[in-house]
Design a protein around this motif. Structure first.
Motif, short mmCIF file in Angstrom:
data_model
loop_
_atom_site.label_atom_id
_atom_site.label_comp_id
_atom_site.label_asym_id
_atom_site.label_seq_id
_atom_site.Cartn_x
_atom_site.Cartn_y
_atom_site.Cartn_z
N TYR A 177 0.79 -1.23 0.00
CA TYR A 177 0.00 0.00 0.00
C TYR A 177 0.83 1.29 0.00
O TYR A 177 0.30 2.38 -0.20
N LYS A 178 2.15 1.20 0.20
CA LYS A 178 2.94 2.41 0.44
C LYS A 178 2.98 3.34 -0.77
O LYS A 178 3.04 4.56 -0.63
N TRP A 179 2.92 2.78 -1.98
CA TRP A 179 2.89 3.61 -3.18
C TRP A 179 1.64 4.50 -3.19
O TRP A 179 1.69 5.65 -3.67
N LEU A 180 0.54 3.97 -2.66
CA LEU A 180 -0.70 4.73 -2.63
C LEU A 180 -0.59 5.91 -1.67
O LEU A 180 -1.04 7.02 -1.97
N MET A 181 0.03 5.66 -0.51
CA MET A 181 0.20 6.73 0.47
C MET A 181 1.12 7.82 -0.08
O MET A 181 0.93 9.01 0.21
N ALA A 182 2.11 7.42 -0.88
CA ALA A 182 3.02 8.41 -1.49
C ALA A 182 2.31 9.22 -2.57
O ALA A 182 2.59 10.41 -2.77
N LEU A 183 1.39 8.58 -3.28
CA LEU A 183 0.65 9.25 -4.36
C LEU A 183 -0.37 10.23 -3.82
O LEU A 183 -0.66 11.26 -4.44
N LEU A 184 -0.93 9.92 -2.63
CA LEU A 184 -1.99 10.75 -2.05
C LEU A 184 -1.59 11.28 -0.68
O LEU A 184 -2.20 10.95 0.34
N PRO A 185 -0.59 12.15 -0.62
CA PRO A 185 -0.19 12.71 0.67
C PRO A 185 -1.19 13.78 1.13
O PRO A 185 -2.00 14.26 0.33
N PRO A 186 -1.13 14.18 2.38
CA PRO A 186 -2.07 15.20 2.91
C PRO A 186 -2.07 16.51 2.12
O PRO A 186 -3.11 17.14 2.00
N ILE A 187 -0.91 16.91 1.58
CA ILE A 187 -0.85 18.19 0.87
C ILE A 187 -1.70 18.17 -0.40
O ILE A 187 -2.12 19.24 -0.90
N VAL A 188 -2.02 17.00 -0.92
CA VAL A 188 -2.92 16.89 -2.07
C VAL A 188 -4.36 16.64 -1.62
O VAL A 188 -5.29 17.31 -2.07
N ARG A 207 9.73 16.48 -2.89
CA ARG A 207 8.68 15.59 -2.38
C ARG A 207 9.23 14.66 -1.30
O ARG A 207 10.31 14.09 -1.44
N ASP A 208 8.46 14.52 -0.22
CA ASP A 208 8.87 13.65 0.89
C ASP A 208 8.72 12.20 0.45
O ASP A 208 7.62 11.74 0.14
N LYS A 209 9.82 11.46 0.41
CA LYS A 209 9.78 10.07 -0.07
C LYS A 209 9.40 9.09 1.03
O LYS A 209 9.14 7.93 0.78
N THR A 210 9.37 9.56 2.28
CA THR A 210 9.05 8.65 3.39
C THR A 210 7.55 8.47 3.50
O THR A 210 6.78 9.41 3.28
N VAL A 211 7.14 7.26 3.84
CA VAL A 211 5.72 6.96 4.01
C VAL A 211 5.54 6.29 5.36
O VAL A 211 6.29 5.37 5.71
N GLU A 212 4.55 6.75 6.12
CA GLU A 212 4.30 6.17 7.43
C GLU A 212 3.95 4.68 7.31
O GLU A 212 3.18 4.29 6.44
N ASP A 213 4.53 3.90 8.18
CA ASP A 213 4.29 2.45 8.18
C ASP A 213 3.17 2.13 9.17
O ASP A 213 3.35 2.30 10.37
N PHE A 214 2.04 1.69 8.67
CA PHE A 214 0.90 1.40 9.53
C PHE A 214 0.91 -0.03 10.05
O PHE A 214 0.03 -0.43 10.78
#
Length: 428
Positions: free
Chosen positions: A121-132, A420-427
């Motif tokens: 799922y991490k690619w999805l979180m990177a594609l849809l960050p809060p700033i968008v 762009r922030d490349k880090t994605v929170e790990d849930f």
């Protein structure tokens, strides 16, 4: 971490508990679920029926592990009005267009679910960050602000103080229940606001009971079957008006799964997984659209009920879904709903659309979005002005406008601009 459950996920309630607790969930989602179709010119009965069907589909796909209720999605109000149009009486002119768009949304959900299953799922979180996502949510709320105010205070395009008073009574009732009550009543301010606003409207004589007298006790919901009730024609304009909204609704879905997981002390990102929950949401929307219902989403109102009651049983959610299906066939009940004055709906819409916009602002705060960073400032600014300003791009008969255009440009800016922030929170 949740408190100790009164009834956990797979606990079976007694018959009395099943009825009372299921009705509690029904009341919590009822106001919002019937409000969406009313605003976009569809039938409330089919929305109620499909909410029950979609919820059962979701429970099946998630292996009865996720106690979530699916109701009508507010995110699609503006796109549905755009593609379906409204006549002078407020009914959809081409509702089939909205159904085709909703089916496409369901298919996109399924594709995203498949990709998550294959790649994580991490690619999805990177594609849809809060700033968008956050400014697009703000656009959804503020873009409908004019509609809400017009409904609240105008009748046939002219100011009407009597009707506006009904809107204000409705609005302040919902606010009072939402702010000052901490028990189960705080989880259903929309329904309670509509009830009190309706009673006030009765007192001042602006309710027309003619539809109730004419309605039969039992009536089939108004189905819209592709190829039977409308020509099934897919156009780029329909797809581009409806599909980009998944940028918001998928983010909303993930947020609900995280919050719900905390409430019931489960990790739904792992089990049953975002792929299953997204697929359940998407299939619910697809099946809903196939018979004439609006797009679906998991409901925060029902998560609130779970948190308050500490009753997490999926049997209760299933019971609420069955109750919604049964009630949708009661013609008199649906006719009473149709008599709710437009001003009352406008009053509750002022709060609802404002809350949608405010939730976008809250996302900025919760995620510590830094507006000292010019990149963030640019992305948010462009999305807000394009979305609220109603910008559009035309390619012959193909039109991309408003929120859809803003969402697409927001995603592209996030991918293109440096920093762009490349880090994605790990849930997990």
């Amino acid at each position: 971490m949740s408190s100790k459950a009164v009834l956990d996920i797979n606990d079976k309630p007694s018959a009395v508990q099943l009825v009372t607790l299921s009705l509690q969930h029904l009341f919590a989602m009822f106001g919002s679920t019937i409000l969406v179709p009313t605003l976009v010119g569809l039938e409330p009965s089919i929305a109620l029926l499909t909410s029950g069907i979609a919820t059962i589909i979701f429970l099946l796909i998630t292996q009865f592990k996720v106690p979530a209720y699916l109701g009508s999605s507010f995110a699609f109000i503006s796109p549905i009005i755009t593609v379906a149009g409204l006549d002078a009486s407020g009914m959809a002119i081409n509702p089939g267009n909205a159904m085709i768009g909703a089916m496409a949304v369901g298919v996109v959900y399924a594709i995203v679910a498949l990709l998550i299953r294959m790649t994580g799922y991490k690619w999805l979180m990177a594609l849809l960050p809060p700033i968008v996502v956050a400014p697009v949510i703000i656009v959804i709320g503020l873009g409908l602000a004019g509609t809400a105010v017009d409904m609240a205070m105008n009748v046939n395009g002219e100011y009407n103080g009597l009707h506006f008073s009904a809107a204000l009574v409705t609005l302040f009732t919902a606010i009072i229940f939402n702010v000052y009550f901490k028990n189960i009543l705080s989880a259903m301010p929309i329904l309670l606001g509509l009830v009190v606003g309706y009673l006030y409207s009765l007192a001042i004589g602006i309710v027309n009971f003619a539809p109730v007298k004419e309605a039969s006790w039992f009536a089939l919901p108004k189905f819209l079957i592709p190829g039977v009730d409308y020509d099934f024609t897919i156009t780029g304009t329909i797809l581009l008006a409806m599909v980009p909204v998944v940028i918001v609704t998928i983010s909303e879905h993930i947020g609900h799964q995280l919050v719900l997981g905390k409430v019931v002390n489960r990790n739904y990102v792992k089990d049953p997984g975002l792929d299953r929950s997204l697929l359940g949401d998407g299939l619910g929307t697809l099946v809903s659209a196939l018979i004439g219902g609006p797009p679906k989403t998991t409901y925060g109102e029902n998560i609130g009920v779970l948190a308050i009651t500490r009753v997490y049983s999926v049997y209760v959610i299933f019971g609420a879904a069955v109750a919604a299906i049964i009630i949708s066939f009661f013609g008199k009940a649906m006719a009473i709903i149709s008599t709710i004055p437009v001003s009352v709906l406008g009053g509750i819409s002022i709060l609802l659309f404002g809350i949608i916009a405010s939730s976008g602002l809250r996302m900025f705060v919760d995620n510590n979005v830094d507006f000292g960073n010019n990149r963030n400032m640019v992305i948010a600014s462009v999305i807000l002005v394009i979305g609220i300003g109603g910008a559009k791009v035309e390619f012959g008969s193909l039109v991309v406008s408003g929120m859809a255009l803003a969402a697409i440009i927001g995603v592209l800016l996030n991918l293109i601009l440096p920093g762009r922030d490349k880090t994605v929170e790990d849930f997990d």
